[in-house]
Design an enzyme around this catalytic site. Structure first.
Site, PDB file in Angstrom:
ATOM      1  N   ASP A 135       0.810  -1.218   0.000  1.00 50.12           N
ATOM      2  CA  ASP A 135       0.000   0.000   0.000  1.00 50.12           C
ATOM      3  C   ASP A 135       0.842   1.266   0.000  1.00 50.12           C
ATOM      4  OD1 ASP A 135       0.970   0.130   2.606  1.00 50.12           O
ATOM      5  OD2 ASP A 135      -0.924  -0.443   3.533  1.00 50.12           O
ATOM      6  N   GLY A 136       2.162   1.111   0.062  1.00 53.11           N
ATOM      7  CA  GLY A 136       3.039   2.275   0.021  1.00 53.11           C
ATOM      8  C   GLY A 136       3.105   3.063   1.310  1.00 53.11           C
ATOM      9  N   ARG A 193      21.835   1.155  -3.331  1.00 53.19           N
ATOM     10  CA  ARG A 193      22.002  -0.160  -2.719  1.00 53.19           C
ATOM     11  C   ARG A 193      22.716  -1.115  -3.678  1.00 53.19           C
ATOM     12  NH1 ARG A 193      17.095  -0.133   0.400  1.00 53.19           N
ATOM     13  NH2 ARG A 193      16.334   2.011   0.452  1.00 53.19           N
ATOM     14  N   ASP A 262      18.997  -5.847  -1.490  1.00 49.71           N
ATOM     15  CA  ASP A 262      18.395  -4.529  -1.716  1.00 49.71           C
ATOM     16  C   ASP A 262      18.369  -3.700  -0.439  1.00 49.71           C
ATOM     17  OD1 ASP A 262      16.299  -6.693  -1.299  1.00 49.71           O
ATOM     18  OD2 ASP A 262      15.102  -4.925  -0.846  1.00 49.71           O
TER      19      ASP A 262
END
Length: 495
Positions: A135-136, A193, A262
């Site tokens: 959902d961010g 990253r 990441d």
């Protein structure tokens, strides 16, 4: 005086001045430009005066509505250029393909008075093209943890991203239960990253891969230009920074919990605080992430996982480096740097200023004792520091069920200690072994209060963690043993 004759209000100083957009200059293959998604009724949760000073924010910035709106994602600071970057990576040892900033938006970079360029990133400000099924959003719970731990790690002298502030909103967010939304404003020289390199290598985009490497070298590792193979030099430099970071984590008892490629900083910073934990009882195999069913990211595996992640980075950079043997050589110093830095830090924790042949064996024996007795890691080191200062080891002996084993170790320790400058030993230890770390139960207490609108415990923790080596009279409970319920706290990747 008529209304048109009234004096105009003085103009406010810019909230953030001197924006530049170095990462954006890499080109559209690296990101998607988009605005944050606004949140209703934002409010302040916490802020770091230290980071505000680093950024050169104007006095009284936290009283300004444009600051609240900007750092919630409801408005854009003039000059910013918001974007979400794309990267890929290995998650729990498995290639996950394309990932990216799924809930973070980079506002841009500002030139600071004393620390060069610093990027500002809003975490939790809405969906991006890389959110996948998410959902961010970030929730208040995890945002408080990241805010506090970022600043706590900095105060401990451990390389880390920083946190300027947390803002909250009553907007509901679904996790294991319905929680409320929050946004963390994160600060770092760069958020690049290992996964950024993996992304372009996996797609065969060698022009973009080289552009990324050139950018990182020119901006952050200019010394790597001096040799015949700058990309191999970059790999070695990243490897050595990562090794030193792992040594610092292990020495202080910090578990990251989700060391995916990441989540590994190209600058050797601690990044992406999720299911982290500072050890309570010393357990080398402790797993702090309840999503980590196989224990891949257990405490004692962190240095090895970092090495594995560096192998992934080396594979991604191989088209730029050339020969496999050259890449291997670039990584060959990792183990030695980690071992030397870890032993150096453990010597300091013991107050040993001069390296001697028996130091490593002394440290190994002590760690075995701590593990066998499941001794509280932070309390042991702080008590040992006070014991050396006072010449009374009884409070330390009380931590061990097997006192005879500790006494045998203590004899060896005192022999080495006697060779040191006694005037310096206690100060070295007390300035190396913190009394205050962000234990899970302390964070949980601050979170529970914050959910009720009470931020006083968060502010207390901020002050204690900003000076972790001081005594802080009246706050002994914050440096004490964790309560029994602390072991029931569940921290997962959704945290």
């Amino acid at each position: 005086m008529t209304s048109h004759q009234a004096l105009a209000a003085p103009a406010q100083a810019p909230l953030v001045a001197g924006w530049r957009n170095g990462f954006a200059a890499l080109g559209p293959a690296f990101f998607t430009e988009l605005r944050p998604t606004p949140l209703p009724a934002p409010h302040w949760v916490g802020a770091s005066d230290d980071v505000a000073a680093l950024l050169g924010l104007p006095e009284g910035w936290q009283q300004r509505d444009d600051a609240l709106q900007s750092f919630t994602g409801n408005a854009l600071p003039p000059g910013s250029r918001p974007l979400a970057s794309v990267y890929s990576g290995h998650q729990f040892g498995v290639w996950a393909g394309q990932l990216g900033d799924g809930r973070a938006i980079l506002l841009g970079e500002v030139e600071t008075p004393a620390h060069g360029g610093q990027e500002l990133q809003l975490k939790g400000c809405g969906r991006t093209p890389y959110s996948r099924m998410g959902d961010g959003r970030a929730v208040l719970r995890s945002s408080i943890r990241e805010f506090l731990c970022s600043e706590a790690m900095h105060a401990l002298g451990i390389p880390t991203t920083r946190a300027l502030c947390v803002t909250g909103s009553p907007a509901p967010v679904a996790r294991e239960e319905i929680e409320t939304a929050a946004v963390v404003t994160r600060v770092a020289p760069s958020f690049i990253r290992f996964g950024h390199f993996e992304h372009f290598a996996a797609r065969g985009q060698q022009a973009e891969l080289r552009r990324l490497a050139d950018y990182v070298i020119d901006r952050y590792y200019p010394e790597c230009r001096d040799g015949a193979n700058p990309c191999a030099a970059l790999l070695r430099a990243v490897s050595e920074r990562t090794a030193a970071l792992m040594a610092r984590w292990q020495a202080v008892g910090f578990c990251h919990g989700v060391m995916n490629t990441d989540n590994m900083s190209i600058l050797g910073l601690t990044i992406d605080y999720g299911p982290f934990q500072f050890l309570d009882a010393f357990d080398p195999g402790h797993i702090c992430n309840h999503s980590d069913a196989q224990g891949r990211y257990a405490f004692d595996r962190q240095p090895g996982v970092a090495w594995w992640n560096l192998l992934c980075l080396a594979q991604a950079m191989l088209p730029l480096i050339g020969e496999v043997e050259t890449a291997r050589a670039a990584l060959s110093t990792y183990e030695g740097v980690f071992a030397a830095e870890f032993l150096r830090r453990m010597r300091a924790k013991l107050g040993l200023q001069q390296p001697r042949e028996g130091d490593g064996a002394l440290v190994d024996a002590l760690l075995r004792l701590l593990a066998a007795g499941r001794v509280d890691y932070t309390i042991f080191w702080r008590r040992l520091s006070h014991a050396v200062a006072a010449g009374d080891f009884e409070p330390v002996r009380d931590l061990f069920a097997d006192r005879a084993a500790f006494d045998a170790w203590l004899l060896s320790y005192e022999e080495l200690l006697a060779l040191e400058d006694q005037a310096l030993v206690a100060d070295l230890m007390l300035n190396t072994n913190p009394g205050f770390v962000l234990r899970n139960h302390l964070g949980e207490q601050a979170i529970r209060a914050a959910k009720l609108g009470d931020f006083s415990e968060l502010q207390t923790l901020q002050k204690l963690l900003a000076r972790p080596f001081d005594e802080h009279p009246g706050h002994e409970a914050h440096a004490g043993f964790p309560p029994e319920w602390a072991s029931t706290i569940s921290i997962s990747c959704s945290s």
